[in-house]
Design an enzyme around this catalytic site. Structure first.
Site, PDB file in Angstrom:
ATOM      1  CB  SER A 179      -0.900  -0.007   1.248  1.00 31.00           C
ATOM      2  OG  SER A 179      -1.555   1.229   1.412  1.00 31.00           O
ATOM      3  CE1 TYR A 192      -4.195  -1.634   4.883  1.00 26.90           C
ATOM      4  CE2 TYR A 192      -3.060   0.435   4.445  1.00 26.90           C
ATOM      5  CZ  TYR A 192      -3.670  -0.710   3.992  1.00 26.90           C
ATOM      6  OH  TYR A 192      -3.754  -0.946   2.638  1.00 26.90           O
TER       7      TYR A 192
END
Length: 352
Positions: A179, A192
């Protein structure tokens, strides 16, 4: 040297450099096309984690359309049933396996089932993930542990199980979906970001070592994608407000990328053995800016955090799915993301 000679010299340089640049650009583009075409998806066996919905399902559609066979790993059996029905019309082999990636024994069993069915695994796509959004005050050690187990330890276990097999088959491809949050830490997404940074490091490290075995590893760093996953993301703190800014970002046409376009780019990078892929112009610009001006990026993130919702009360410690929350964002801002929710099997049949 007189002015006419300078002008003449510059014109000559331009006449040489422009054609040379065009030739180099053409050679680069041709090389990419050739490398992509040489590795066909036809009859390839592809294992996709988190393949029952969202980006994983979109990738599976493109693979099946290219003649490949897919094995989808996910926790929700009903999602897997719907995903298989979605892929059946393509006419290729589709294997679905209910598996909790937090359990290594289940991972090993799933890998063995895929090999028993397909005879091999040509491509591993580590796509499964969980997004938890909220202020650090509401994040608990178990939130970080769960993110690390899913984003780092599960891909590591899958790689450890599959790489020895790939060596015996003469090579393969591994795609790790990280990501932009694994390149630049984002406020209100601490667990995250931390776990995606770990996945990025793992992916980049094993790439160099596995290349000698003809195993090509691609690290993908997507920015926002319109997969419809905002309804299944988890939120803490002031739940409705956290969901509002996240959903708007996930559906913004200038900030996010269409899932089908993203899938095509990911598979093209996989086929040509490209080491790294960053999706969306905004994500590439942010990574470049952070590399050149890390302090300014740090100050910018501090400012962004001031604009995000503050901590909530005691109930803010509870994790809630986006599908459970009130819609504070105008529908026009989430229209594209909401459409993707239906298209990509993100509508859950079970309580989150």
């Amino acid at each position: 040297m007189t002015l006419p000679y300078l002008i003449y010299g510059r014109r000559m340089n331009a006449r040489v450099l422009i054609p040379a640049g065009a030739v180099l650009l053409g050679a680069w583009i041709s090389g990419r096309l050739i490398r992509t075409a040489r590795y066909s998806l036809r009859q390839k066996a592809v294992l996709i984690t988190g393949g029952s919905r969202g980006l994983g399902l979109v990738l599976a559609r493109h693979i099946c359309a290219g003649g490949g066979n897919v094995a989808l790993i996910a926790r929700d059996s009903e999602e897997l049933v719907r995903a298989k029905a979605d892929l059946t019309p393509y006419g290729t082999m589709v294997l679905t396996i209910e598996c909790d990636l937090l359990d290594n024994e289940q991972i090993r069993s799933a890998v063995r089932r895929v090999i028993d069915r397909f005879g091999k695994i040509d491509i591993l796509i580590n796509n499964a993930g969980i997004i938890e959004v909220g202020p650090l005050e509401h994040m608990r050690p178990e939130d970080f542990d769960r993110a690390m187990r899913l984003h780092f330890w599960a891909p590591l276990e899958l790689i450890s199980q599959i790489v020895p097999e790939m060596r015996t088959w003469g090579g393969g491809r591994i795609v790790n979906i990280s990501s932009i949050g694994g390149k630049i830490a984002v406020p209100h997404m601490a667990s995250y970001s931390a776990s995606k940074f770990a996945l990025t490091g793992l992916s980049d490290a094993v790439r160099a070592e596995l290349a000698r075995h003809n195993i090509h590893v691609t690290t993908v760093a997507p920015g926002m994608m319109r997969t419809g996953s905002h309804v299944n993301a988890k939120f803490k703190g002031k739940h409705d407000k956290e969901f509002a800014w996240f959903a708007a970002s996930a559906g913004g046409p200038l900030l996010s990328m269409n899932a089908n376009r993203a899938a095509r780019k990911i598979l093209a990078a996989c086929r040509r053995g490209q080491p790294s892929l960053t999706l969306t112009f905004a994500a590439r610009a942010a990574i470049l800016w952070n590399a050149l001006f890390p302090n300014l990026t740090g100050y910018g993130m501090k400012l962004a955090n001031w604009l995000l919702p503050g901590a909530g009360g005691e109930e803010g410690n509870e994790s809630r799915a986006g599908s459970q929350l009130r819609r504070l964002t105008p529908e026009r801002l989430t229209k594209l993301a909401d459409r993707a929710t239906v298209e990509n099997n993100e509508v859950s049949s079970k309580p989150p």
